[in-house]
Design an enzyme around this catalytic site. Sequence first.
Site, mmCIF file in Angstrom:
data_model
loop_
_atom_site.group_PDB
_atom_site.id
_atom_site.type_symbol
_atom_site.label_atom_id
_atom_site.label_comp_id
_atom_site.label_asym_id
_atom_site.label_seq_id
_atom_site.Cartn_x
_atom_site.Cartn_y
_atom_site.Cartn_z
ATOM 1 N N GLY A 58 0.820 -1.211 0.000
ATOM 2 C CA GLY A 58 0.000 0.000 0.000
ATOM 3 C C GLY A 58 0.854 1.260 0.000
ATOM 4 O O GLY A 58 1.783 1.372 0.791
ATOM 5 N N LEU A 71 0.602 -0.089 7.558
ATOM 6 C CA LEU A 71 0.750 0.493 6.223
ATOM 7 C C LEU A 71 2.045 1.259 6.020
ATOM 8 O O LEU A 71 2.090 2.324 5.396
ATOM 9 C CB LEU A 71 -0.482 1.351 5.896
ATOM 10 N N CYS A 83 -9.021 1.737 5.708
ATOM 11 C CA CYS A 83 -8.335 2.642 6.635
ATOM 12 C C CYS A 83 -9.363 3.508 7.339
ATOM 13 O O CYS A 83 -10.395 3.831 6.767
ATOM 14 C CB CYS A 83 -7.411 3.593 5.891
ATOM 15 N N LYS A 98 -10.745 -2.502 -3.299
ATOM 16 C CA LYS A 98 -10.531 -3.646 -2.405
ATOM 17 C C LYS A 98 -11.414 -3.490 -1.179
ATOM 18 O O LYS A 98 -11.187 -2.606 -0.344
ATOM 19 C CB LYS A 98 -9.055 -3.727 -2.004
ATOM 20 N N THR A 142 -8.186 -8.082 5.432
ATOM 21 C CA THR A 142 -8.141 -8.873 6.678
ATOM 22 C C THR A 142 -9.330 -8.571 7.596
ATOM 23 O O THR A 142 -9.924 -7.491 7.539
ATOM 24 C CB THR A 142 -6.841 -8.570 7.434
ATOM 25 N N GLY A 181 -4.955 -15.606 6.202
ATOM 26 C CA GLY A 181 -4.497 -16.996 6.121
ATOM 27 C C GLY A 181 -5.652 -17.991 6.028
ATOM 28 O O GLY A 181 -6.830 -17.602 6.021
ATOM 29 N N GLY A 193 -1.742 -14.050 -0.357
ATOM 30 C CA GLY A 193 -1.080 -13.200 0.621
ATOM 31 C C GLY A 193 -0.227 -13.978 1.599
ATOM 32 O O GLY A 193 0.947 -14.267 1.350
ATOM 33 N N THR A 194 -0.850 -14.384 2.698
ATOM 34 C CA THR A 194 -0.133 -15.000 3.819
ATOM 35 C C THR A 194 0.671 -16.231 3.404
ATOM 36 O O THR A 194 1.729 -16.494 3.986
ATOM 37 C CB THR A 194 -1.161 -15.340 4.922
HETATM 38 C C1 LIG Z 1 1.500 -8.487 6.604
HETATM 39 C C2 LIG Z 1 0.341 -8.054 5.773
HETATM 40 C C3 LIG Z 1 0.312 -6.777 5.212
HETATM 41 C C4 LIG Z 1 -0.766 -6.357 4.425
HETATM 42 N N1 LIG Z 1 -0.744 -5.112 3.861
HETATM 43 C C5 LIG Z 1 -1.771 -4.722 3.041
HETATM 44 C C6 LIG Z 1 -1.739 -3.459 2.377
HETATM 45 O O1 LIG Z 1 -0.757 -2.694 2.463
HETATM 46 N N2 LIG Z 1 -2.824 -3.107 1.626
HETATM 47 C C7 LIG Z 1 -3.900 -3.940 1.458
HETATM 48 O O2 LIG Z 1 -4.852 -3.589 0.750
HETATM 49 N N3 LIG Z 1 -3.925 -5.171 2.040
HETATM 50 C C8 LIG Z 1 -2.902 -5.566 2.820
HETATM 51 N N4 LIG Z 1 -2.921 -6.826 3.408
HETATM 52 C C9 LIG Z 1 -4.073 -7.727 3.154
HETATM 53 C C10 LIG Z 1 -3.743 -8.771 2.069
HETATM 54 O O3 LIG Z 1 -3.432 -8.152 0.835
HETATM 55 C C11 LIG Z 1 -4.928 -9.753 1.885
HETATM 56 O O4 LIG Z 1 -6.068 -8.999 1.536
HETATM 57 C C12 LIG Z 1 -5.254 -10.542 3.138
HETATM 58 O O5 LIG Z 1 -4.082 -10.878 3.845
HETATM 59 C C13 LIG Z 1 -6.072 -11.817 2.848
HETATM 60 O O6 LIG Z 1 -5.357 -12.711 2.007
HETATM 61 P P1 LIG Z 1 -4.449 -13.937 2.586
HETATM 62 O O7 LIG Z 1 -5.292 -14.687 3.572
HETATM 63 O O8 LIG Z 1 -4.050 -14.734 1.388
HETATM 64 O O9 LIG Z 1 -3.274 -13.308 3.266
HETATM 65 C C14 LIG Z 1 -1.853 -7.248 4.194
HETATM 66 C C15 LIG Z 1 -1.818 -8.545 4.756
HETATM 67 C C16 LIG Z 1 -0.744 -8.952 5.525
HETATM 68 C C17 LIG Z 1 -0.751 -10.366 6.091
#
Ligand SMILES: Cc1cc2nc3c(=O)[nH]c(=O)nc-3n(C[C@H](O)[C@H](O)[C@H](O)COP(=O)(O)O)c2cc1C
Length: 311
Positions: A52, A79, A137, A172, A200, A224, A272-273
């Site tokens: 982000g 962020l 946010c 998103k 998340t 996750g 992501g995770t």
């Molecule tokens: C460490 C971390 C940092 C993240 N930073 C952002 C971000 O900067 N902007 C955003 O829109 N989502 C962010 N997310 C959310 C992920 O892009 C994703 O939407 C979310 O983790 C669900 O997918 P997953 O279960 O595969 O991780 C972040 C997630 C994690 C775990």
Amino acid sequence: MTPNSGAPDLSVNVAGIPLKNPVMAASGTFGYGVEFDDVVDLGKLGGFVVKGLSKEPMIGNPPPRLWETAAGMLNAIGLQNIGAQAFLDEKMPRLRQIKDVVVVTNVFGYAREDYERTIEILNQGEGIAAYELNVSCPNTQHGGLQFGSDPRSLDEVVTTAKRVAQRPLIVKLSPNVTSIAQMAYVAQESGADALSLVNTFVAMAIDPETRKPRIANVTAGLSGPAIKPIAVRMVYDAAHAVKIPVIGMGGISTPEDVIEFMLAGATAVQIGTASYWDPCATEKIVDGLQEWCQERRVPRISDLIGGMQLE
Ligand SMILES: Cc1cc2nc3c(=O)[nH]c(=O)nc-3n(C[C@H](O)[C@H](O)[C@H](O)COP(=O)(O)O)c2cc1C
């Protein structure tokens, strides 16, 4: 299968952006892409979403910021980022050299003007395929209520972003809402070219010994495999509420998970995770999808979109 090779066709199209396969890396879990250059063959991915970006650099929250949970992870990174201009100057030149991969920049802010300014900066850069708007946010001008949890705030921020954006706009969505279908519809009507979900889930954990929160920020975002069934349901609900394409995510760690999201209505997915546990997860999932389709004689993966059968 493509006519000559016999290989399944994994290509999809999201709001006019062709992806050679539906697998993208999710924002915040893949740095600015360049950090994964040595580990992952970036050119193999459909695309990736960079961390982000805001109009100014941000240092993020104090530690501890990560905590592993049963089948998931809590994060409150806050962020942290280098700022939109530094991204264009320091990261984009290398990203432009990677052939055939779609680069999406994720954008966030605490007021409408923040989104506007960040997008204006990014409009000046070459090689960005689309903007992904993070609306999870707190809206500081509306008492900290998240943009993504209030339909009126969502409408305002998407309308503003769409007015300045010179590239397709992916909104998103936050999963921390009562009706994801309503928020999906609002985003579409306000000008979104595509949706991505889920971000998340707001969550927390406490250490019973110290009685302190596991995360300094107290609350954090849960991601996750633990969230996957809820994310699949939300993608299904959102995809049925809109006509624009939906990018699904939340706990994807196998090729079968990708298929599940596509059957629920996702045109593409983000991972992501899983990249925290295995930095090569994205690439391995692309290979696995190829095999999955080949073994089941699925000629075109796009045929599976929204293909869940009730009987
Ligand atoms: C460490 C971390 C940092 C993240 N930073 C952002 C971000 O900067 N902007 C955003 O829109 N989502 C962010 N997310 C959310 C992920 O892009 C994703 O939407 C979310 O983790 C669900 O997918 P997953 O279960 O595969 O991780 C972040 C997630 C994690 C775990």
